[in-house]
Scaffold this motif. Structure first.
Motif, mmCIF file in Angstrom:
data_model
loop_
_atom_site.group_PDB
_atom_site.id
_atom_site.type_symbol
_atom_site.label_atom_id
_atom_site.label_comp_id
_atom_site.label_asym_id
_atom_site.label_seq_id
_atom_site.Cartn_x
_atom_site.Cartn_y
_atom_site.Cartn_z
ATOM 1 N N ILE A 199 10.560 40.037 33.033
ATOM 2 C CA ILE A 199 12.258 40.012 32.549
ATOM 3 C C ILE A 199 13.193 41.446 33.300
ATOM 4 N N ASP A 200 12.290 42.487 32.962
ATOM 5 C CA ASP A 200 12.917 43.564 33.478
ATOM 6 C C ASP A 200 13.371 43.690 34.926
ATOM 7 N N ASN A 201 12.072 43.047 35.604
ATOM 8 C CA ASN A 201 12.510 42.967 37.102
ATOM 9 C C ASN A 201 13.657 42.138 37.445
ATOM 10 N N LEU A 202 13.709 40.778 36.829
ATOM 11 C CA LEU A 202 14.715 39.955 36.987
ATOM 12 C C LEU A 202 16.156 40.437 36.434
ATOM 13 N N ALA A 254 33.223 36.930 43.392
ATOM 14 C CA ALA A 254 33.028 37.397 41.801
ATOM 15 C C ALA A 254 32.397 36.388 41.098
ATOM 16 N N LEU A 255 31.047 36.699 41.056
ATOM 17 C CA LEU A 255 30.136 35.839 40.137
ATOM 18 C C LEU A 255 29.768 36.581 38.947
ATOM 19 N N ASP A 256 30.143 36.244 37.712
ATOM 20 C CA ASP A 256 29.921 36.931 36.429
ATOM 21 C C ASP A 256 28.294 36.731 36.045
ATOM 22 N N LEU A 257 27.251 37.830 36.360
ATOM 23 C CA LEU A 257 26.062 37.373 35.958
ATOM 24 C C LEU A 257 25.765 37.879 34.598
ATOM 25 N N ASP A 258 26.824 38.766 33.989
ATOM 26 C CA ASP A 258 26.605 39.488 32.955
ATOM 27 C C ASP A 258 26.126 38.835 31.785
ATOM 28 N N PRO A 259 26.628 37.543 31.547
ATOM 29 C CA PRO A 259 26.023 36.591 30.379
ATOM 30 C C PRO A 259 24.620 36.583 30.470
ATOM 31 N N TYR A 260 24.095 36.514 31.841
ATOM 32 C CA TYR A 260 22.534 36.206 32.058
ATOM 33 C C TYR A 260 21.861 37.221 31.878
ATOM 34 N N LEU A 302 18.201 40.267 28.681
ATOM 35 C CA LEU A 302 17.754 41.562 27.874
ATOM 36 C C LEU A 302 17.743 41.170 26.347
ATOM 37 N N ASN A 303 18.207 40.141 26.017
ATOM 38 C CA ASN A 303 17.919 39.608 24.639
ATOM 39 C C ASN A 303 16.790 39.096 24.298
ATOM 40 N N ALA A 304 16.272 38.279 25.390
ATOM 41 C CA ALA A 304 14.727 37.960 25.425
ATOM 42 C C ALA A 304 13.736 38.823 25.699
ATOM 43 N N ARG A 305 14.239 39.846 26.431
ATOM 44 C CA ARG A 305 13.128 41.112 26.364
ATOM 45 C C ARG A 305 13.011 41.557 24.913
ATOM 46 N N VAL A 323 9.567 42.354 22.879
ATOM 47 C CA VAL A 323 9.091 43.500 22.473
ATOM 48 C C VAL A 323 8.841 43.492 20.881
ATOM 49 N N LEU A 324 9.875 42.611 20.310
ATOM 50 C CA LEU A 324 9.415 42.569 18.897
ATOM 51 C C LEU A 324 8.167 41.773 18.533
ATOM 52 N N VAL A 325 8.136 40.700 19.252
ATOM 53 C CA VAL A 325 6.841 40.039 19.066
ATOM 54 C C VAL A 325 5.602 40.749 19.198
ATOM 55 N N ASN A 326 5.798 41.517 20.250
ATOM 56 C CA ASN A 326 4.602 42.243 20.757
ATOM 57 C C ASN A 326 4.251 43.362 19.699
ATOM 58 N N ASN A 327 5.302 43.892 18.881
ATOM 59 C CA ASN A 327 4.987 45.048 17.964
ATOM 60 C C ASN A 327 4.465 44.271 16.903
#
Length: 129
Positions: free
Chosen positions: A49-52, A66-72, A77-80, A84-88
């Motif tokens: 996820i970090d690499n992507l 102008a391609l808005d990739l910020d939402p993705y 980052l939300n999935a990451r 992390v939460l599940v990993n903890n």
């Protein structure tokens, strides 16, 4: 007379307790292995996820259109964050399992020593009458 009855049932209780401990120990160890495997997978997923997210940011910077990739990126980052939460949570559960396994082993050894010292310890195979 009552103390004799207590002394007679105590080895039975110890044998049952030891049997339960022997029954639970493999299940705890197997569960611990599965939790460890899931944790490793989640660490790998987090790295992907970090690499992507990094790659998407790089693509977004180099795009002429102008391609808005910020939402993705935000979704990644939300999935990451959730990974992390599940990993903890898994890490805490694995630590509890490790302590439980340690306590089971310690209690089994203590009971076995106690039975051997009292001379009541028998072999694991049931005796036939």
């Amino acid at each position: 007379m009552a103390s004799v009855a207590v002394a007679e049932t105590s080895p039975d209780k110890d044998a049952v307790a030891e049997g339960l401990l022997d029954l639970l120990k493999p299940a705890i160890q197997q569960l611990d292995l599965h939790v460890h495997s899931v944790r490793e997978s989640q660490v790998e997923l987090r790295e992907h996820i970090d690499n992507l997210a990094t790659e998407l940011c790089r693509i977004n910077e180099h795009q002429k259109v102008a391609l808005d990739l910020d939402p993705y990126v935000k979704k990644l980052l939300n999935a990451r964050r959730r990974v992390v939460l599940v990993n903890n949570i898994l890490q805490n559960a694995q630590e509890r399992l490790r302590r439980l396994n340690h306590n089971v082993a310690k209690e089994t050894a203590r009971r076995k020593t106690m039975l051997e010292a009292s001379g009541v310890f028998t072999s694991r195979s049931p005796s036939k009458p």
